[in-house]
Structure formats: structure tokens, C-alpha cells
Design a protein around this motif. Structure first.
Motif, PDB file in Angstrom:
ATOM      1  N   GLY A 310       0.800  -1.218   0.000  1.00 15.01           N
ATOM      2  CA  GLY A 310       0.000   0.000   0.000  1.00 15.01           C
ATOM      3  C   GLY A 310       0.829   1.262   0.000  1.00 15.01           C
ATOM      4  N   PHE A 363      -7.623   2.276   4.585  1.00 11.76           N
ATOM      5  CA  PHE A 363      -8.260   3.389   3.868  1.00 11.76           C
ATOM      6  C   PHE A 363      -8.297   4.614   4.779  1.00 11.76           C
ATOM      7  CE2 PHE A 363     -10.315  -0.650   2.831  1.00 11.76           C
ATOM      8  CZ  PHE A 363     -10.078  -0.737   1.462  1.00 11.76           C
ATOM      9  N   ASP A 367      -9.495   8.649  -0.177  1.00  6.18           N
ATOM     10  CA  ASP A 367      -8.842   7.634  -0.999  1.00  6.18           C
ATOM     11  C   ASP A 367      -9.791   7.182  -2.106  1.00  6.18           C
ATOM     12  OD1 ASP A 367      -6.473   7.607   0.378  1.00  6.18           O
ATOM     13  OD2 ASP A 367      -6.912   5.805   1.549  1.00  6.18           O
ATOM     14  N   ILE A 369     -11.015   4.140  -4.314  1.00  3.82           N
ATOM     15  CA  ILE A 369     -11.009   2.683  -4.257  1.00  3.82           C
ATOM     16  C   ILE A 369     -11.514   2.107  -5.577  1.00  3.82           C
ATOM     17  CG2 ILE A 369     -11.352   2.656  -1.764  1.00  3.82           C
ATOM     18  CD1 ILE A 369     -14.284   1.729  -2.396  1.00  3.82           C
ATOM     19  N   GLU A 415      -9.972  -2.540  -3.468  1.00  3.63           N
ATOM     20  CA  GLU A 415      -8.554  -2.197  -3.339  1.00  3.63           C
ATOM     21  C   GLU A 415      -8.401  -0.685  -3.266  1.00  3.63           C
ATOM     22  OE1 GLU A 415      -5.985  -2.778  -6.781  1.00  3.63           O
ATOM     23  OE2 GLU A 415      -7.747  -3.024  -8.063  1.00  3.63           O
ATOM     24  N   ASN A 416      -7.335  -0.228  -2.634  1.00  2.83           N
ATOM     25  CA  ASN A 416      -7.046   1.191  -2.502  1.00  2.83           C
ATOM     26  C   ASN A 416      -6.182   1.620  -3.682  1.00  2.83           C
ATOM     27  OD1 ASN A 416      -6.224   3.790  -1.717  1.00  2.83           O
ATOM     28  ND2 ASN A 416      -6.366   3.236   0.446  1.00  2.83           N
ATOM     29  N   THR A 418      -5.475   4.806  -4.565  1.00  4.44           N
ATOM     30  CA  THR A 418      -4.637   5.971  -4.256  1.00  4.44           C
ATOM     31  C   THR A 418      -3.242   5.529  -3.844  1.00  4.44           C
ATOM     32  OG1 THR A 418      -6.518   7.335  -3.601  1.00  4.44           O
ATOM     33  CG2 THR A 418      -4.359   7.950  -2.704  1.00  4.44           C
ATOM     34  N   TRP A 419      -3.186   4.475  -3.039  1.00  4.11           N
ATOM     35  CA  TRP A 419      -1.903   3.999  -2.508  1.00  4.11           C
ATOM     36  C   TRP A 419      -1.369   2.877  -3.397  1.00  4.11           C
ATOM     37  CZ3 TRP A 419       0.725   6.440   1.335  1.00  4.11           C
ATOM     38  CH2 TRP A 419       0.030   7.444   1.994  1.00  4.11           C
TER      39      TRP A 419
END
Length: 608
Positions: A310, A363, A367, A369, A415-416, A418-419
Motif C-alpha cells: 500500500g 483506507f 482515498d 477505491i 482495493e485502494n 490511491t496507494w
């Protein structure tokens, strides 16, 4: 000289002195604050105090003198940390980490080691950087007095007996003709994960400890043990048996919610637990980091070398060396959380599903997703997080900025996005690991260039991703693998020993949908002991061009059991594939395809 000029000169001199004093204050010498080398006393408490002073005075650098510094867990900094891919609630419910060097809430700071050696005792997390920015650790060697992995070299093997020489760093005792390993405040038990390491040929093979645990043992000389019993395992004279339990209660190093972190010229002679783990951090530059064993040992890392979970910004790993690990040198991924309840059209409850990854803040507000299907790992839509509530260590309630895609269902994953990081791995060496060299799953640009993968036990590079087992996220969109050398990789996967594998764990194939996109493999050198070169599933936009393939002359134990007529490249449900201008010195390459048409591939290879 007139009065005004004299006053001006005095004012100037005062300013110079003040600036000089401030410059000195920006650099703190460790030996002036109770941290002396080569005393063999516990430096843990003094290190905490001097780092606290550095933080309070906003010092720019802490300078250590060359020499040895010892750290014990009892007076180390302690933090309860939930870390990806570490231990489950059953394996190790107490998440307290004992940290030798803790940098927390600091900015613009350097630790200059000057070649110092940090020696850790018991089980510890050697360093941690938490919620900090612009931090650099450099010129340090890190090791353990008694590594949490025991080692012994096999000297003789006969009918019903074995003689082995124990490495001096591996402490043991005998009781009632049985062998018991122990460390500084710990004992591993009898059920040990065991590798048999052939250091002469750079090979780590899976082995068994049970026959040794059941054998009758006597000491025939200091550190020389004679085992007697039903020793039917495939032990080889000259090999090193490397043994550990499987609980990842600490980590090699931990970087969390931090930004612009540099590790330079660090030598990790041993790490306990998962390796240097970077979690939800941004812009990580690791150069000349060496994970290599010392003192006659074969293993330097209990598990992975570097784990990135992440992260975002750019991950750069350059001029590094990984040798002697019990798992993957580099693993870069995100985390899929499974949808377990749809509360409303704009509200979900999601759950960590892998038992070793849970409890962390996956999260934060704003963010972005992505939602993907469980069966096909197919993107269903993107949304923005407007509310986060941790319901437990495994479940999180998410509020979203818009309505969920209509086909979202229980069991799909989040899933994230942004990261997710850009990745550059170059000019590094990967060797003597029983597992893969690099695992990478991220949708941003990946460049793997100028590296050497020497006899990795599994694939040199694996691009996977799954919503069913490890729950590691990040379908790739732009990967270049260029100017690398892959030498005899995959010996622990006979018949599946591809140097490069692109194998997402999608359980369903949907026409027109592909998990991974745009992967270029160009100008690499491959030395193979079997035909298995490249395998790929569910990829669109795959190029394999201008690579050179040479046949190995090394005789692996299982070579005679392999199908030497197997295709070098195997594709399953791929499209827009280009395979051209590759050369092989010893034999003609061939291509096998499944669940696709010949027209999906432009190639000069013979297709089966």
C-alpha cells in the motif's frame, strides 16, 4: 575607525558566532550523549533519549562513531503495530514490537552510521520510521547476536546416522539424547521450517526437520553432533541445514505513513520476521542495501528481504544485493479486502481475509477505491471514500461518494487505488533464495532493468494478484523488464520453472477482459536448464522481443524428470502478443497457446 563602523563589525561577529552555534546544534554526536561504541552494554534506552533530543531540538543529523552497539528488547521503544504479511491473531496475538531505533514524528533528519555495527539480542524490530518525512539512514550494518534461525553443516551421512557441525551462532543443549535449540529469551520448538542450502552452487532446497527432531543425538565434540535414527530425508554432505519456526512476531525494519525515505549503504546480516516492511508510505529510495549473511551462515533473512504494501509515489531499489533468504527478496503489492455486507447503495462493510494481514488502516478519507469481481478480478468501478469506521481488527465500514456499480456483490473485493506506487528496480542481484526474486503488482509504471537473477528457487519475476488466497492487489498496466540476466531460475518448481511468470489467480475468464496489461520483456539474457522460459495468463499487450536464450550445462538433481520437449513460452487467454527477434543458441524455441487464437499472437516461433 568611526563608531558606526565598529558597531557594524561587532554586530557581524555576533551573527557569525550565532550561526556557527546553530550549525553545531544541528548535528548531534552520539558519543556525547551516552552512546559509546564497543561497550557491549544495552544502548536501547540511550538511543531513545538521544532521538528524543534530536526531535525536540530539530537536529538535522545524529552521528555515530565506528564500532559495535548492542540492543536488547527490554528497554527498547515499544509500539503496537499491525503489519502486513506478518502474524495472525492465533500465531501471535500481541502486536507489540520492540524497536531498537525509533524515528517517529520527525522531519529532515539523517542517522550517519559511519560503518557502525548494530547487534540485536532476542527478537527485535531493528528500526522503525513512523509518520516522518525526509529521513535518511546510512552506512550501518545490522545483525543479531543469536539469529532466530539455527544452522548446521552436514559432515557425514550414513545408514541411520548423520554428523553435523553447528554454526557457533546457533546455541543448543542436549537433554535425554534430544536436541533443543534456544536463543536469548526464546525457543523455536520442534516443528521447524527447514531449508537445505548448497552454498557452493547457490541453491536452497526445501527439506525436513522431523527426522532430526526424532533422532537420538549426542555431542562428539564442541558443536559437532551425531544423529542416530530413521534419517530418510534427502540430506547431502556439505549442505547447510537452516531451521526456524514460522511465527513473524517482529519485522526486520518498519516504515509506516512516512514520506521521502532513503536507506543508503545498509548491510543487513540478519533480519527476524518479515524483512524491511514499508506500509502506506510515499517515495522510498533504497540504494546499496545488502541483505547478505555473515559469520559462516547461509541465511540473512527469516522471510522476505523487502516488503512494500500500500505505498505510493515512487519506490526505487538500486544497486542492492539479496543473498540467503527464506522467502522473496522483493514483494510489492496492495491489499484486497472482501465485501462481506452491502449496507446501502453507498455503504459497504469489507474484511481482511488473509490471516497474516489485518488491523491496519487500509483506507483514509478521500482515498480512491476500486471494486473488482472475485472470480475474474475484473474492475467494476471506482469510488471515493467519504467515511471510514473500523468495526474490528478485521472489518471496516466504508461510506462512498456515489452508488456502487449495479453488479457489485458479496464476495467481490475492494482495493485502494490511491496507494499504488511507481516502481524502479535496477542494477541489483538476487540469489540463493528458495522463492521468487521479485513479486510486483501495481497499476503504475514498473521498470525492472539491469538486474541479475541467479538460481532463484522459483520464478525470477512473478506478476500475480488474487482475490482468493493472499489477497494481494494491483493488476499491472505498464511493466518493462529490460537488460536483465536470468540464470537457471525455478529449480524448486520442476515443470513450472519459468524464469518469468505472469499468473493472476483469476478463477473465471470473461471474453474481452484481461487482468494484466502492457508488459514488455526485451533485451534480456536467459540461461535455462529446461525449456521453461515464460508463461502468461490473462494479459493483453505482451511483448517478448530481442531476448537471448542459452542452455545451461549445470545438472540439477531433477533435470532428467523434466519434459525437454515442452514449449518455451506458454500463453493462456492472452491477446495482442508480440514474440519476435529472440535468439537461442542451442535449440529452436516453441510456443504453446490455450484459450486463444493463433491470430492473437504475432510471432516467428512455431506454435503448438
Amino acid at each position: 575607525m568611526n563608531k558606526i563602523l565598529c558597531q557594524a563589525i561587532r554586530f557581524f561577529m555576533v551573527c557569525v558566532v550565532a550561526v556557527g552555534q546553530e550549525a553545531v546544534a544541528q548535528i548531534i554526536q552520539a558519543n556525547e550523549h551516552g552512546i559509546q561504541p564497543n561497550t557491549f552494554v544495552d544502548a536501547s534506552s540511550a538511543m531513545q533519549q538521544v532521538l528524543k533530543q534530536c526531535k525536540e531540538t530539530k537536529a538535522k543529523k545524529l552521528v555515530l562513531q565506528p564500532g559495535r552497539y548492542d540492543f536488547w528488547p527490554e528497554k527498547a521503544a515499544q509500539r503496537k503495530l499491525y503489519i502486513t504479511n506478518s502474524s495472525s491473531e492465533i500465531e501471535w496475538p500481541d502486536k507489540t514490537k520492540h524497536i531498537g531505533v525509533l524515528i517517529e514524528g520527525m522531519n529532515d533528519f539523517v542517522i550517519e552510521g559511519n560503518g557502525a555495527e548494530f547487534v540485536f539480542h532476542g527478537k527485535m524490530t531493528t528500526f522503525s520510521i513512523i509518520r516522518s518525512q525526509d529521513i535518511r539512514l546510512q552506512d550501518l550494518t545490522i545483525t543479531f547476536e543469536r539469529p532466530s534461525m539455527s544452522e548446521m553443516t552436514i559432515q557425514e551421512v550414513g545408514s541411520g546416522y548423520l554428523v553435523a557441525k553447528v554454526n557457533p551462532t546457533s546455541t543448543y543443549t542436549l537433554k535425554n539424547d534430544k536436541l533443543y535449540w534456544y536463543g536469548e529469551g526464546w525457543a523455536p520448538g520442534d516443528h521447524l521450517h527447514t531449508m537445505m542450502v548448497d552454498t557452493a552452487h547457490g541453491i536452497s532446497l526445501y527439506s525436513k526437520y522431523e527426522p532430526l527432531a526424532k533422532a537420538k543425538v549426542k555431542e562428539i565434540a564442541p558443536n559437532i553432533l551425531h544423529f542416530e535414527g530413521q534419517l530418510k530425508a534427502d540430506y547431502k554432505v556439505g549442505s547447510i541445514l537452516s531451521m526456524r519456526n514460522t511465527v513473524r512476531d517482529e519485522v526486520g525494519g518498519f516504515i509506516y505513513r512516512s514520506k521521502n525515505i532513503q536507506l543508503f549503504n545498509l548491510t543487513m546480516n540478519y533480519m527476524h520476521g518479515i524483512g524491511i516492511t514499508s506500509q502506506f508510505s510515499e517515495n522510498l529510495d533504497y540504494e546499496q542495501v545488502k541483505v547478505v549473511p555473515a559469520k559462516g551462515r547461509s541465511i540473512a533473512a527469516f522471510a522476505d528481504g523487502m516488503q512494500f504494501s500500500g505505498c505510493k509515489g515512487k519506490i526505487k531499489v538500486s544497486n542492492c544485493h539479496f543473498k540467503g533468504l527464506h522467502d522473496d527478496p522483493i514483494n510489492i503489492h496492495g491489499t484486497y479486502l472482501q465485501i462481506v455486507e452491502i449496507v446501502s447503495p453507498q455503504e459497504l462493510i469489507v474484511e481482511f481475509k488473509h490471516h497474516q494481514s489485518y488491523g491496519f488502516d487500509a483506507f483514509i478519507l478521500n482515498d480512491t477505491i476500486g471494486i473488482v469481481s472475485k472470480e475474474a478480478i475484473q474492475p467494476l468501478g471506482q469510488l471515493i471514500v467519504t467515511g471510514v469506521e473500523a468495526l474490528s481488527l478485521t472489518k471496516i465500514r466504508l461510506k462512498l461518494n456515489k452508488t456502487l456499480p449495479l453488479n457489485t456483490k458479496i464476495g467481490d473485493a475492494v482495493e485502494n487505488l490511491t496507494w499504488t506506487p511507481e516502481v524502479e528496480i535496477r542494477d541489483s542481484r538476487f540469489e540463493r533464495t528458495n522463492a521468487r526474486g521479485i513479486l510486483v503488482t501495481t497499476p503504475r509504471r514498473v521498470q525492472i532493468e539491469g538486474n541479475t537473477f541467479y538460481r532463484t528457487g522459483m520464478h525470477g519475476i512473478l506478476i500475480a494478484g488474487d482475490v482468493n488466497s493472499w489477497f494481494e492487489s494491483g493488476a499491472v498496466r505498464d511493466v518493462t523488464i529490460k537488460n536483465n540476466s536470468f540464470i537457471e531460475c525455478g529449480y524448486n518448481l520442476p515443470g513450472n520453472n519459468y524464469a518469468i511468470a505472469i499468473l493472476p489467480e483469476n478463477r473465471a475468464q470473461i471474453k474481452g477482459h484481461f487482468v494484466h496489461h502492457n508488459i514488455k520483456i526485451v533485451n534480456n539474457d536467459f540461461t535455462l536448464y529446461s525449456p521453461h522460459l515464460l508463461t502468461a495468463r490473462s494479459v493483453t499487450g505482451l511483448t517478448f522481443e530481442s531476448n537471448h536464450i542459452t542452455k545451461s550445462t549445470f545438472d540439477f538433481p531433477f533435470t532428467n524428470d523434466l519434459d525437454m520437449r515442452a514449449p518455451a513460452v506458454v500463453l493462456d487467454n492472452c491477446q495482442e502478443v508480440l514474440i519476435k527477434k529472440n535468439t537461442a543458441t542451442d535449440e529452436e524455441l516453441s510456443l504453446g497457446i490455450h484459450n486463444m487464437r493463433k491470430s492473437d499472437v504475432k510471432t516467428d516461433l512455431k506454435i503448438y
